[in-house]
Enzyme design. Sequence first.
Site, PDB file in Angstrom:
ATOM      1  N   SER A   1       4.771  -7.283  -1.775  1.00 38.00           N
ATOM      2  CA  SER A   1       4.518  -7.384  -0.339  1.00 38.00           C
ATOM      3  C   SER A   1       4.924  -8.795   0.125  1.00 38.00           C
ATOM      4  O   SER A   1       4.455  -9.785  -0.436  1.00 38.00           O
ATOM      5  CB  SER A   1       3.030  -7.129  -0.092  1.00 38.00           C
ATOM      6  OG  SER A   1       2.798  -6.970   1.269  1.00 38.00           O
ATOM      7  N   ALA A   2       5.810  -8.842   1.116  1.00 42.85           N
ATOM      8  CA  ALA A   2       6.432 -10.129   1.493  1.00 42.85           C
ATOM      9  C   ALA A   2       5.432 -11.183   1.961  1.00 42.85           C
ATOM     10  O   ALA A   2       5.626 -12.378   1.724  1.00 42.85           O
ATOM     11  CB  ALA A   2       7.477  -9.894   2.574  1.00 42.85           C
ATOM     12  N   HIS A   3       4.352 -10.744   2.624  1.00 47.16           N
ATOM     13  CA  HIS A   3       3.458 -11.763   3.191  1.00 47.16           C
ATOM     14  C   HIS A   3       2.688 -12.537   2.113  1.00 47.16           C
ATOM     15  O   HIS A   3       2.058 -13.542   2.410  1.00 47.16           O
ATOM     16  CB  HIS A   3       2.522 -11.166   4.253  1.00 47.16           C
ATOM     17  CG  HIS A   3       1.449 -10.267   3.718  1.00 47.16           C
ATOM     18  ND1 HIS A   3       1.645  -8.934   3.471  1.00 47.16           N
ATOM     19  CD2 HIS A   3       0.159 -10.510   3.414  1.00 47.16           C
ATOM     20  CE1 HIS A   3       0.521  -8.401   3.032  1.00 47.16           C
ATOM     21  NE2 HIS A   3      -0.405  -9.341   2.986  1.00 47.16           N
TER      22      HIS A   3
ATOM     23  N   ASN B   1      -6.441  -9.611  -7.026  1.00 47.63           N
ATOM     24  CA  ASN B   1      -6.370 -10.403  -5.799  1.00 47.63           C
ATOM     25  C   ASN B   1      -7.662 -11.136  -5.477  1.00 47.63           C
ATOM     26  O   ASN B   1      -7.664 -12.074  -4.699  1.00 47.63           O
ATOM     27  CB  ASN B   1      -5.971  -9.518  -4.609  1.00 47.63           C
ATOM     28  CG  ASN B   1      -6.834  -8.290  -4.488  1.00 47.63           C
ATOM     29  OD1 ASN B   1      -6.996  -7.526  -5.435  1.00 47.63           O
ATOM     30  ND2 ASN B   1      -7.428  -8.100  -3.332  1.00 47.63           N
TER      31      ASN B   1
ATOM     32  N   THR C   1       0.833  -1.207   0.000  1.00 47.02           N
ATOM     33  CA  THR C   1       0.000   0.000   0.000  1.00 47.02           C
ATOM     34  C   THR C   1       0.865   1.252   0.000  1.00 47.02           C
ATOM     35  O   THR C   1       0.634   2.192  -0.782  1.00 47.02           O
ATOM     36  CB  THR C   1      -0.927  -0.011   1.237  1.00 47.02           C
ATOM     37  OG1 THR C   1      -1.717  -1.206   1.202  1.00 47.02           O
ATOM     38  CG2 THR C   1      -1.833   1.192   1.278  1.00 47.02           C
TER      39      THR C   1
ATOM     40  N   CYS D   1      -8.490  -7.452   3.342  1.00 44.24           N
ATOM     41  CA  CYS D   1      -8.549  -6.098   3.887  1.00 44.24           C
ATOM     42  C   CYS D   1      -9.964  -5.552   3.924  1.00 44.24           C
ATOM     43  O   CYS D   1     -10.241  -4.574   4.597  1.00 44.24           O
ATOM     44  CB  CYS D   1      -7.686  -5.151   3.053  1.00 44.24           C
ATOM     45  SG  CYS D   1      -6.386  -5.970   2.174  1.00 44.24           S
TER      46      CYS D   1
HETATM   47  N1  PLP Z   1      -2.406  -4.886  -3.792  1.00 42.88           N
HETATM   48  C1  PLP Z   1      -2.901  -6.139  -3.880  1.00 42.88           C
HETATM   49  C2  PLP Z   1      -3.263  -6.691  -5.216  1.00 42.88           C
HETATM   50  C3  PLP Z   1      -3.078  -6.927  -2.740  1.00 42.88           C
HETATM   51  O1  PLP Z   1      -3.594  -8.153  -2.843  1.00 42.88           O
HETATM   52  C4  PLP Z   1      -2.728  -6.376  -1.492  1.00 42.88           C
HETATM   53  C5  PLP Z   1      -2.961  -7.215  -0.333  1.00 42.88           C
HETATM   54  O2  PLP Z   1      -2.800  -7.113   0.754  1.00 42.88           O
HETATM   55  C6  PLP Z   1      -2.198  -5.066  -1.463  1.00 42.88           C
HETATM   56  C7  PLP Z   1      -2.062  -4.364  -2.630  1.00 42.88           C
HETATM   57  C8  PLP Z   1      -1.809  -4.413  -0.183  1.00 42.88           C
HETATM   58  O3  PLP Z   1      -0.584  -4.884   0.273  1.00 42.88           O
HETATM   59  P1  PLP Z   1      -0.148  -4.548   1.756  1.00 42.88           P
HETATM   60  O4  PLP Z   1      -1.121  -5.227   2.655  1.00 42.88           O
HETATM   61  O5  PLP Z   1       1.260  -5.058   1.860  1.00 42.88           O
HETATM   62  O6  PLP Z   1      -0.199  -3.074   1.907  1.00 42.88           O
END
Ligand code: PLP
Length: 353
Positions: free
Chosen positions: A178-180, A130, A50, A306
Amino acid sequence: MPFLTEKFGNPSSIYSYGRETRMAIETARKSVAKILNAHPAEIFFTSCGTESSNTVIHGAIKDLGCKHIITSPIEHHAVTHTVEYVDQMDLVKVSYVKILPNGHVDIENLEELLAASEEKTLVSLMHANNEIGNMLNIKAVGELCKLYNAIFHSDTVQTVGHFPFDLRNTPVHFITGSAHKFHGPKGVGLLYINENVRIKPFVHGGGQERNMRAGTENIYGIVGFAKALEIATENYEAESAHIGTLKYYMHEQLKKNIKGVGFNGDVMGNSLYTVLSVSFPKTEKSEMILFNLDINNICASGGSACTSGAEQGSHVIRAINNNPNQVTVRFSFSKYNTKEEVDTVVEKLKTLV
Ligand code: PLP
């Protein structure tokens, strides 16, 4: 992890303890760059995907002179909410590209929007969705952006660690990670900035991250990011084949066993192997499906994690299939899942719909 138990140096300190952790960060940067076929100077670590996308969108407006953003209605909120914010602040004009019924971006419409754009434009389109898994042809979109002199950002959070990248030969200015998403630690992100563009930091302060992101580095996160990406890449082919088999097996089993089941996106086409978005006919019972899956120790979400607590349902599903008589569940697969687990879930679903 020695950085949690022994190596406490601040990477910005010039003495030996600091140099040790600085070296670990630079080694991580080189490793990530090599895997993505980028230059280490193009790799920046952030706190999350993000933050990376926020950095890009604000930087493209402030430092690259973008006055028009073309994006899609099915981006992750990291992009949509940031774009809505800069739109409300009157910093840019925003256009939303059309989405086809199978969830893919309408490339002809994208070209029309680019051709009609009179101002410097930022195109922000995600690599893999996602929620529904649909994948964008990032090279083709990059070429189109090049043709119209637009800046191209792709949210690649779903594909970094799941897909081979060759950034030196991909016409994209910014990508994020994003590592997770590939079994790394939570709270650490990636921002790739192509060497041909220069933006200023989003987070101001000290000169960390090569003057691109202020704040003492998350050393455990950064080292963990690189290690997790190395592990994800080592057995990428075998693992992606295994995960894909589970997705297609579940698709088959659901079609066979559950009347009226539907799927969102281009499931059997250009789609990420880790995600299956399923629609069940809406009944009193199926409306409780997420709750019932959870109490049966089956973890799945309604939309993205989220937003799964949100009332309005998924903006992605609404954009492609606004059928009020369906209940949507997103199933995600990893290398740790098995065919037996899919069988268990399908058996349980038979009783929950
Ligand atoms: N973009 C996509 C396509 C995602 O699936 C996510 C999931 O969490 C994010 C952005 C946000 O990443 P972060 O949680 O590391 O901010």
